[in-house]
Design an enzyme around this catalytic site. Structure first.
Site, PDB file in Angstrom:
ATOM      1  N   GLU A 131      70.238  -9.964  61.138  1.00 38.52           N
ATOM      2  CA  GLU A 131      70.295 -10.989  60.090  1.00 38.52           C
ATOM      3  C   GLU A 131      70.000 -10.393  58.715  1.00 38.52           C
ATOM      4  O   GLU A 131      70.620 -10.771  57.718  1.00 38.52           O
ATOM      5  CB  GLU A 131      69.322 -12.126  60.409  1.00 38.52           C
ATOM      6  CG  GLU A 131      69.610 -12.856  61.710  1.00 38.52           C
ATOM      7  CD  GLU A 131      71.040 -13.375  61.802  1.00 38.52           C
ATOM      8  OE1 GLU A 131      71.645 -13.653  60.745  1.00 38.52           O
ATOM      9  OE2 GLU A 131      71.550 -13.486  62.925  1.00 38.52           O
ATOM     10  N   HIS A 134      73.046  -8.859  57.293  1.00 33.95           N
ATOM     11  CA  HIS A 134      73.894  -9.833  56.607  1.00 33.95           C
ATOM     12  C   HIS A 134      73.396 -10.070  55.184  1.00 33.95           C
ATOM     13  O   HIS A 134      74.195 -10.204  54.248  1.00 33.95           O
ATOM     14  CB  HIS A 134      73.888 -11.156  57.375  1.00 33.95           C
ATOM     15  CG  HIS A 134      74.834 -11.198  58.543  1.00 33.95           C
ATOM     16  ND1 HIS A 134      76.161 -10.840  58.448  1.00 33.95           N
ATOM     17  CD2 HIS A 134      74.629 -11.566  59.842  1.00 33.95           C
ATOM     18  CE1 HIS A 134      76.749 -10.987  59.629  1.00 33.95           C
ATOM     19  NE2 HIS A 134      75.839 -11.415  60.494  1.00 33.95           N
TER      20      HIS A 134
END
Length: 297
Positions: A131, A134
């Protein structure tokens, strides 16, 4: 190359928005549609994180309420040379996670209660590293804009369908195909938007896996986590995601059931392919071998 491809796909979905507007209202409709798309993008830029977090009813946590999760994210953010993001927990039994925010300075990462109960500390670190990848790549903004445009195209397509059905007998100089053309656009435009949205998601997931593995330093942690998440999302439905599928591509694992769905319409790459790439990074065989490691610290 991935960034170029993503840019081209975003340009394509914006152009599609203009085409739908042109089919409804000619040149003037195209201009209005593109201006509307620009306005939606500005709104999404400033409000993307709060929109998604409210939609998923996420609650923010800190060192006092979730010390292990926050500690893992803090150490990973330091390793990735990123500002500390806000950390959220979503009360949902399906194991999953996502990131949102317009840039690294305004980012948030979220994990479901199902993920925290299912995975080991090492595996949670692998997921949170994905994550943060990202966030580092600014994928969170790209994916939110994509979802916003895709949703708007679907709304325009619904309008075109009604216009084609109830106003198709009227002469429309802006649309040479008349009511039939509007109905055709109403059917094909959302499908095209969904395909572009999925293509962008697949491109960014592979890159986030690679960079996430580099951030945590252990590709197998993420590979093991993906295997367990894949089994978990198939066993436990996510009602929130099913009701609001526009943000499904933001999760690390596809939260939608869609068991009979063809791979062409999948929002994520095949999990076995992602795991294989991670195991190749670690220099291990593709066939899974379950090994427990010491807790990450």
């Amino acid at each position: 190359m991935n960034y170029v491809r993503t840019g081209l796909l975003l340009a394509g979905i914006t152009a599609l928005f203009g085409v739908v507007g042109m089919m409804i209202g000619g040149q003037q409709g195209m201009i209005i549609a593109l201006l509307f798309a620009g306005g939606m993008n500005v709104f999404a830029y400033w409000n993307s994180d709060s929109m998604v977090l409210r939609m998923r009813r996420a609650r923010q946590v800190d060192e006092n309420t979730a010390p292990e999760l926050v500690g893992i994210v803090r150490q990973l953010a330091r390793r990735a040379d990123l500002p500390m993001p806000r950390v959220y927990i979503v009360d949902n039994p399906q194991p999953n996670a996502f990131a949102t925010g317009r840039n690294p300075e305004h980012a948030a990462v979220a994990a479901t209660t199902g993920l925290l109960q299912l995975l080991s500390a090492n595996e949670i670190a692998g997921v949170m590293a994905h994550e943060l990848a990202h966030v580092k790549n600014r994928d969170t903004l790209t994916m939110t804009i994509t979802a916003t445009l895709a949703g708007a195209i679907s709304a325009l397509a619904n309008f075109a369908m009604f216009a084609g059905i109830f106003g198709g007998h009227r002469q429309n100089n802006n649309n040479p195909l008349g009511g039939f053309g509007m109905i055709l656009v109403a059917i094909l435009a959302p499908m095209a938007a969904a395909l572009v949205q999925m293509a962008i998601s697949r491109t960014r997931e592979y890159e986030a896996d690679r960079i996430g593995a580099e951030i945590c330093g252990q590709p197998l942690w993420l590979a093991d986590a993906l295997g367990r998440l894949d089994r978990g999302v198939h066993a436990i439905p996510n009602g929130d995601a099913e009701r609001n599928p526009a943000t499904a591509h933001m999760y690390i694992a596809n939260p939608l059931s869609g068991k009979g769905m063809d791979s062409l319409f999948a929002t994520h790459p095949a999990m076995e392919n992602r795991i294989a790439k991670l195991r190749a990074m670690a220099g291990t065989p593709i066939s899974p071998t379950r090994r427990r490691k010491r807790p990450w610290s």
